[in-house]
Design a protein around this motif. Structure first.
Motif, PDB file in Angstrom:
ATOM      1  N   ILE A 147       0.837  -1.202   0.000  1.00 32.97           N
ATOM      2  CA  ILE A 147       0.000   0.000   0.000  1.00 32.97           C
ATOM      3  C   ILE A 147       0.871   1.251   0.000  1.00 32.97           C
ATOM      4  O   ILE A 147       0.614   2.198  -0.747  1.00 32.97           O
ATOM      5  CB  ILE A 147      -0.976  -0.031   1.196  1.00 32.97           C
ATOM      6  N   ALA A 148       1.926   1.258   0.826  1.00 29.60           N
ATOM      7  CA  ALA A 148       2.830   2.416   0.873  1.00 29.60           C
ATOM      8  C   ALA A 148       3.522   2.621  -0.469  1.00 29.60           C
ATOM      9  O   ALA A 148       3.659   3.757  -0.940  1.00 29.60           O
ATOM     10  CB  ALA A 148       3.860   2.233   1.990  1.00 29.60           C
ATOM     11  N   ALA A 149       3.951   1.540  -1.111  1.00 29.58           N
ATOM     12  CA  ALA A 149       4.606   1.653  -2.419  1.00 29.58           C
ATOM     13  C   ALA A 149       3.616   2.165  -3.470  1.00 29.58           C
ATOM     14  O   ALA A 149       3.973   2.995  -4.315  1.00 29.58           O
ATOM     15  CB  ALA A 149       5.199   0.317  -2.842  1.00 29.58           C
ATOM     16  N   ALA A 150       2.377   1.700  -3.413  1.00 27.89           N
ATOM     17  CA  ALA A 150       1.353   2.165  -4.349  1.00 27.89           C
ATOM     18  C   ALA A 150       1.069   3.654  -4.150  1.00 27.89           C
ATOM     19  O   ALA A 150       0.907   4.402  -5.126  1.00 27.89           O
ATOM     20  CB  ALA A 150       0.077   1.353  -4.188  1.00 27.89           C
ATOM     21  N   ARG A 151       1.046   4.098  -2.905  1.00 26.98           N
ATOM     22  CA  ARG A 151       0.835   5.531  -2.634  1.00 26.98           C
ATOM     23  C   ARG A 151       1.992   6.356  -3.184  1.00 26.98           C
ATOM     24  O   ARG A 151       1.788   7.434  -3.734  1.00 26.98           O
ATOM     25  CB  ARG A 151       0.681   5.771  -1.136  1.00 26.98           C
ATOM     26  N   TRP A 152       3.222   5.850  -3.036  1.00 26.50           N
ATOM     27  CA  TRP A 152       4.381   6.554  -3.574  1.00 26.50           C
ATOM     28  C   TRP A 152       4.257   6.659  -5.091  1.00 26.50           C
ATOM     29  O   TRP A 152       4.482   7.731  -5.667  1.00 26.50           O
ATOM     30  CB  TRP A 152       5.674   5.816  -3.192  1.00 26.50           C
ATOM     31  N   MET A 153       3.872   5.564  -5.758  1.00 26.94           N
ATOM     32  CA  MET A 153       3.709   5.592  -7.216  1.00 26.94           C
ATOM     33  C   MET A 153       2.601   6.561  -7.622  1.00 26.94           C
ATOM     34  O   MET A 153       2.726   7.265  -8.629  1.00 26.94           O
ATOM     35  CB  MET A 153       3.429   4.193  -7.759  1.00 26.94           C
ATOM     36  N   ASP A 154       1.529   6.624  -6.840  1.00 26.84           N
ATOM     37  CA  ASP A 154       0.448   7.575  -7.124  1.00 26.84           C
ATOM     38  C   ASP A 154       0.950   9.018  -7.044  1.00 26.84           C
ATOM     39  O   ASP A 154       0.595   9.850  -7.881  1.00 26.84           O
ATOM     40  CB  ASP A 154      -0.720   7.381  -6.155  1.00 26.84           C
ATOM     41  N   ARG A 155       1.785   9.310  -6.019  1.00 28.06           N
ATOM     42  CA  ARG A 155       2.331  10.675  -5.887  1.00 28.06           C
ATOM     43  C   ARG A 155       3.219  11.019  -7.080  1.00 28.06           C
ATOM     44  O   ARG A 155       3.129  12.117  -7.632  1.00 28.06           O
ATOM     45  CB  ARG A 155       3.121  10.818  -4.584  1.00 28.06           C
ATOM     46  N   VAL A 156       4.073  10.088  -7.486  1.00 28.96           N
ATOM     47  CA  VAL A 156       4.956  10.331  -8.633  1.00 28.96           C
ATOM     48  C   VAL A 156       4.124  10.521  -9.892  1.00 28.96           C
ATOM     49  O   VAL A 156       4.384  11.436 -10.689  1.00 28.96           O
ATOM     50  CB  VAL A 156       5.967   9.176  -8.795  1.00 28.96           C
ATOM     51  N   ALA A 157       3.110   9.705 -10.085  1.00 30.61           N
ATOM     52  CA  ALA A 157       2.248   9.828 -11.259  1.00 30.61           C
ATOM     53  C   ALA A 157       1.539  11.186 -11.272  1.00 30.61           C
ATOM     54  O   ALA A 157       1.433  11.835 -12.324  1.00 30.61           O
ATOM     55  CB  ALA A 157       1.231   8.694 -11.301  1.00 30.61           C
ATOM     56  N   ALA A 158       1.071  11.641 -10.124  1.00 30.33           N
ATOM     57  CA  ALA A 158       0.396  12.942 -10.039  1.00 30.33           C
ATOM     58  C   ALA A 158       1.357  14.074 -10.379  1.00 30.33           C
ATOM     59  O   ALA A 158       0.979  15.039 -11.065  1.00 30.33           O
ATOM     60  CB  ALA A 158      -0.192  13.142  -8.647  1.00 30.33           C
ATOM     61  N   GLN A 159       2.604  13.961  -9.930  1.00 27.64           N
ATOM     62  CA  GLN A 159       3.610  14.988 -10.265  1.00 27.64           C
ATOM     63  C   GLN A 159       3.850  15.023 -11.767  1.00 27.64           C
ATOM     64  O   GLN A 159       3.930  16.096 -12.367  1.00 27.64           O
ATOM     65  CB  GLN A 159       4.914  14.719  -9.517  1.00 27.64           C
ATOM     66  N   TRP A 160       3.975  13.849 -12.386  1.00 22.73           N
ATOM     67  CA  TRP A 160       4.178  13.806 -13.835  1.00 22.73           C
ATOM     68  C   TRP A 160       2.964  14.355 -14.577  1.00 22.73           C
ATOM     69  O   TRP A 160       3.093  15.075 -15.571  1.00 22.73           O
ATOM     70  CB  TRP A 160       4.491  12.386 -14.297  1.00 22.73           C
ATOM     71  N   ASP A 161       1.763  14.015 -14.108  1.00 23.36           N
ATOM     72  CA  ASP A 161       0.550  14.550 -14.742  1.00 23.36           C
ATOM     73  C   ASP A 161       0.538  16.070 -14.685  1.00 23.36           C
ATOM     74  O   ASP A 161       0.183  16.738 -15.664  1.00 23.36           O
ATOM     75  CB  ASP A 161      -0.705  13.989 -14.072  1.00 23.36           C
ATOM     76  N   ALA A 162       0.923  16.639 -13.546  1.00 18.75           N
ATOM     77  CA  ALA A 162       0.958  18.093 -13.397  1.00 18.75           C
ATOM     78  C   ALA A 162       1.989  18.701 -14.350  1.00 18.75           C
ATOM     79  O   ALA A 162       1.717  19.727 -14.995  1.00 18.75           O
ATOM     80  CB  ALA A 162       1.277  18.471 -11.952  1.00 18.75           C
ATOM     81  N   ARG A 163       3.157  18.093 -14.436  1.00 19.83           N
ATOM     82  CA  ARG A 163       4.195  18.605 -15.341  1.00 19.83           C
ATOM     83  C   ARG A 163       3.749  18.528 -16.800  1.00 19.83           C
ATOM     84  O   ARG A 163       3.938  19.473 -17.564  1.00 19.83           O
ATOM     85  CB  ARG A 163       5.492  17.823 -15.162  1.00 19.83           C
ATOM     86  N   LEU A 164       3.172  17.403 -17.188  1.00 21.60           N
ATOM     87  CA  LEU A 164       2.713  17.259 -18.568  1.00 21.60           C
ATOM     88  C   LEU A 164       1.574  18.225 -18.869  1.00 21.60           C
ATOM     89  O   LEU A 164       1.484  18.769 -19.978  1.00 21.60           O
ATOM     90  CB  LEU A 164       2.291  15.817 -18.837  1.00 21.60           C
ATOM     91  N   GLY A 165       0.703  18.461 -17.883  1.00 23.37           N
ATOM     92  CA  GLY A 165      -0.372  19.437 -18.071  1.00 23.37           C
ATOM     93  C   GLY A 165       0.180  20.836 -18.283  1.00 23.37           C
ATOM     94  O   GLY A 165      -0.321  21.588 -19.129  1.00 23.37           O
ATOM     95  N   ALA A 166       1.228  21.191 -17.537  1.00 20.72           N
ATOM     96  CA  ALA A 166       1.851  22.508 -17.699  1.00 20.72           C
ATOM     97  C   ALA A 166       2.485  22.628 -19.078  1.00 20.72           C
ATOM     98  O   ALA A 166       2.365  23.677 -19.736  1.00 20.72           O
ATOM     99  CB  ALA A 166       2.888  22.737 -16.608  1.00 20.72           C
ATOM    100  N   ILE A 167       3.142  21.588 -19.539  1.00 17.29           N
ATOM    101  CA  ILE A 167       3.750  21.609 -20.877  1.00 17.29           C
ATOM    102  C   ILE A 167       2.665  21.750 -21.940  1.00 17.29           C
ATOM    103  O   ILE A 167       2.810  22.519 -22.891  1.00 17.29           O
ATOM    104  CB  ILE A 167       4.594  20.336 -21.110  1.00 17.29           C
TER     105      ILE A 167
END
Length: 115
Positions: free
Chosen positions: A82-102
């Motif tokens: 569960i902790a690893a999945a939450r970490w992956m979710d945070r990383v995915a959200a950061q990438w989504d935000a960066r791609l949205g800005a681009i």
């Protein structure tokens, strides 16, 4: 405190990188509580190999073993997954935000290629 101590995702991902360990984890989850002997009967590896894989999974916090008479019985510990999945979710959200800005920058008027 180091990142390894703080999160430990590295141990989880290293343990899960091996396909046989993933199969063992799935088998334990399917049984709910099982032994290395039962796992060796189901999987195409020796009991000794199963025990070595279980040690890695235990060190990563993905399984825990308890002695029941002469046997060690193993169960899945979902907290680390569960902790690893939450970490992956945070990383995915950061990438989504960066791609949205681009995307927003690329779609701005006058954002075409330089002339």
């Amino acid at each position: 405190m180091t990142e390894r101590q703080a999160g430990g995702e590295e141990d989880v991902f290293a343990a899960l990188a091996d396909p046989m360990r993933r199969r063992i984890l799935d088998a334990i989850a399917g049984h709910g509580d099982t032994t290395a002997t039962v796992l060796a009967a189901e999987l195409p590896v020796t009991r000794q190999a199963i025990v070595k894989h279980l040690a890695v999974l235990d060190q990563a916090g993905l399984v825990s073993g308890r002695r029941a008479g002469r046997e060690m019985r193993y169960v899945v510990r979902p907290e680390r997954l569960i902790a690893a999945a939450r970490w992956m979710d945070r990383v995915a959200a950061q990438w989504d935000a960066r791609l949205g800005a681009i995307k927003r920058l690329a779609e701005e008027p006058g954002a075409g290629p330089p002339v």
